[in-house]
Structures are given as C-alpha cells and as structure tokens.
Write an enzyme that holds these catalytic residues in place. Structure first.
Site, PDB file in Angstrom:
ATOM      1  N   ASP A  67       0.672  15.113   0.669  1.00 14.81           N
ATOM      2  CA  ASP A  67      -0.458  14.585   0.251  1.00 14.81           C
ATOM      3  C   ASP A  67      -0.935  14.817   1.143  1.00 14.81           C
ATOM      4  O   ASP A  67      -1.521  15.261   2.133  1.00 14.81           O
ATOM      5  CB  ASP A  67       0.090  12.750  -0.240  1.00 14.81           C
ATOM      6  CG  ASP A  67       0.991  12.351   1.467  1.00 14.81           C
ATOM      7  OD1 ASP A  67       0.714  13.409   2.075  1.00 14.81           O
ATOM      8  OD2 ASP A  67       1.660  11.337   0.558  1.00 14.81           O
ATOM      9  N   ASN A 136       7.318  -0.264   0.789  1.00 12.74           N
ATOM     10  CA  ASN A 136       7.176  -1.068  -1.349  1.00 12.74           C
ATOM     11  C   ASN A 136       7.710  -0.241  -1.942  1.00 12.74           C
ATOM     12  O   ASN A 136       8.050  -0.461  -2.910  1.00 12.74           O
ATOM     13  CB  ASN A 136       5.823  -0.863  -1.249  1.00 12.74           C
ATOM     14  CG  ASN A 136       4.687  -0.046  -0.923  1.00 12.74           C
ATOM     15  OD1 ASN A 136       5.749   1.336  -1.157  1.00 12.74           O
ATOM     16  ND2 ASN A 136       3.611  -0.021  -1.700  1.00 12.74           N
ATOM     17  N   HIS A 138       7.263   3.656  -2.391  1.00 12.63           N
ATOM     18  CA  HIS A 138       6.393   4.521  -2.964  1.00 12.63           C
ATOM     19  C   HIS A 138       7.001   5.893  -1.827  1.00 12.63           C
ATOM     20  O   HIS A 138       7.701   6.044  -1.067  1.00 12.63           O
ATOM     21  CB  HIS A 138       5.034   4.316  -2.483  1.00 12.63           C
ATOM     22  CG  HIS A 138       4.791   4.210  -0.136  1.00 12.63           C
ATOM     23  ND1 HIS A 138       3.685   3.914   0.536  1.00 12.63           N
ATOM     24  CD2 HIS A 138       5.422   5.468   0.329  1.00 12.63           C
ATOM     25  CE1 HIS A 138       3.617   3.999   0.716  1.00 12.63           C
ATOM     26  NE2 HIS A 138       4.009   4.862   1.517  1.00 12.63           N
ATOM     27  N   GLU A 143       1.871   4.500  -5.023  1.00 14.35           N
ATOM     28  CA  GLU A 143       2.913   3.133  -4.870  1.00 14.35           C
ATOM     29  C   GLU A 143       2.640   2.796  -6.522  1.00 14.35           C
ATOM     30  O   GLU A 143       2.653   3.507  -7.664  1.00 14.35           O
ATOM     31  CB  GLU A 143       1.191   2.490  -4.675  1.00 14.35           C
ATOM     32  CG  GLU A 143       0.707   3.306  -3.295  1.00 14.35           C
ATOM     33  CD  GLU A 143       0.745   2.747  -2.458  1.00 14.35           C
ATOM     34  OE1 GLU A 143       2.656   2.226  -2.107  1.00 14.35           O
ATOM     35  OE2 GLU A 143       0.841   3.585  -0.904  1.00 14.35           O
TER      36      GLU A 143
END
Ligand code: PGA
Length: 260
Positions: A67, A136, A138, A143
């Site tokens: 990314d 979380n 991801h 996400e």
C-alpha cells in the site's frame, strides 16, 4: 490455515524469516509482497542479517509493496516507499527494476491500480505475501467494511488514521487522506499469506481473525478462505485463541512422515 505460536517477537521474526528463506531457495525468481508498520521491522532486520551472512540472496527477488499514501513523493520520509528502502531494500542486493510499488502520485489512479494488478499476474503471482494486522482487523489498508473480493484501489483513510498521522507532518494540509492498497481479493490470490502479530493488544483481533466468522467487519478473517495462510504469532498475541493446543500439536508433528 496454519497457526504457529512462538514464545516472543524475536521467535516470530525468526520463523517468518526462515519461511521466506525457504521460499527463495525453491524458486528461481521468488515474488514477495512487503508490508510496512512496526511488526515487520524485526523480520526485515533478520532478512538483512541472513543476507549479510550469505544465507539469502535477493538478486532475483521481485518485490511488490502492499500500500501507499496518496499525495506523498517516494522520497517523503512518511511514504511507504521510503520505509521499504530504509528498512530493507537498500541493505540487500535486490535490483531496482524488480521493485514494484504503488505510486503515491499516479497520473490516473484507476489505471495505475489496474496496471499494478496486471504486473502481479505477469510475474506469475505473489509467492509469499507478508502481512501485519491492525487492532481493528485490517490487512493492508483494507479497513473494516472492505469488500472481501476487493482489488487494488483508492481508499479513504479513517479519521483515526488521519489524526494519528498528524504529528508526523509539519503542515496539516500535507497529512494524507487517501491511500492506494492491494485489495482483499488480491491478497487471497497470493500463494502464501504470512501474517505476523505480536503482543497482547493484538490477541483479541487474532482470535476473531482465526476463530471467528469470516466477515468484512474483520478483514483479516478473510484469510480463512486463503489456500495457504500462515499466522506466525507470539504467546501474547495467541492468548485469546481457543484451539492453541491443537495449533502447537500440529506444528510439532508437521515434519513427521506417515510412517515414522
Ligand atoms: P503494526 O501495524 O505492525 O504497526 O502494528 C499493523 C497494521 O496496521 O497492519
């Protein structure tokens, strides 16, 4: 899915380094996918150490990065391009022409993402995709709520990520609001997905990703659908898992033949 539990972070990095070393030994042009973040730093140190001892060769390795922030030049200290150069690439003999990156300043974003996916296909796919995991759930910048079949694309960063990044930039206007990321579908097509996690604060999400339902609310749970997903985690990150004893048993018996 394989879950390998090591005593501590150092053990996680050693195990991951040996999986990558093995993959490189068996392929003439290994294709590796690299993440950023805190977790892979120890692995990159181990890989540099192995390279310095002549135990791994990056001359024919092809690298794809997971990314990148949109808007940052590759030379910006907060860019993922800079991170990868700084923490791994410039320390080993990887060839510049074999490093493929998502460009933070693409002319045409959609075309850039499509051509990144094409390039992965052209080289025969990613052999080992290294991954971290967010608290979380991801993976990469996918996400919670990301489509489980998503491809490389533009994503809008969460307000939490934008706020957390503020201190790394002098000017508020410089703080990225967007990123480019491989999709979950892209990650599911890699030949091996190697996810690393360390520390108690990852234990809740590791339990959800490994033993919970497959859900877009926990993007890493999509790895349950991966043909060869390996979670290498330390005791602290494993502390929420129900089937820990079985994972240990499976790992201990892995090398045995049917007729010992
Ligand atoms: P970390 O990040 O390695 O810094 O914990 C992992 C991630 O957010 O993917």
């Amino acid at each position: 899915m394989e879950v390998i539990i090591k005593n501590d972070y150092d053990g996680v990095c050693m195990e991951a380094a040996s999986i990558i070393q093995e993959a490189c030994r068996h392929r003439s042009s290994p294709v590796l996918g690299f993440p950023t973040g805190k977790t892979p730093l120890g692995l990159y140190e181990k890989l540099i150490g192995l390279y310095n001892q002549g135990e791994i060769d990056f001359a024919s390795v092809m690298a794809f990065t997971l990314d990148e922030y949109v808007g940052l030049e590759a030379s910006h200290p907060q860019s993922f391009a800079y991170y990868m150069d700084n923490h791994l690439f410039r320390h080993v003999n990887i060839k510049g022409e074999n490093i493929f990156r998502l460009n933070g300043q693409p002319g045409n974003i959609e075309e850039h993402c499509r051509s990144y996916e094409r390039k992965i296909q052209e080289v025969g796919g990613i052999d080992v995709q290294i991954l971290g995991i967010g608290k979380n759930g991801h993976i990469a910048f996918n996400e919670p709520g990301s489509s489980l079949s998503s491809r490389t694309r533009l994503k809008i960063l969460t307000p939490e990520t934008v706020a957390a990044n503020r201190s790394f930039f002098q000017d508020e206007k410089e703080v990225p609001r967007f990123c480019l990321t491989m999709g979950i579908g892209t990650i599911l097509e890699t030949k091996t997905a190697l996810l690393l996690a360390s520390g108690k604060d990852k234990s809740g999400v590791i339990a959800k990703a490994v033993e919970g339902p497959v859900t877009a609310s926990v993007p890493a749970s999509a790895l349950q659908l991966h043909a060869r997903a390996i979670f290498v985690i330390d005791e602290a990150a494993a502390s929420g898992l129900t089937n820990k004893d079985y994972y240990r048993w499976a790992y201990e018996n892995k090398g045995r033949t049917l007729n010992p």
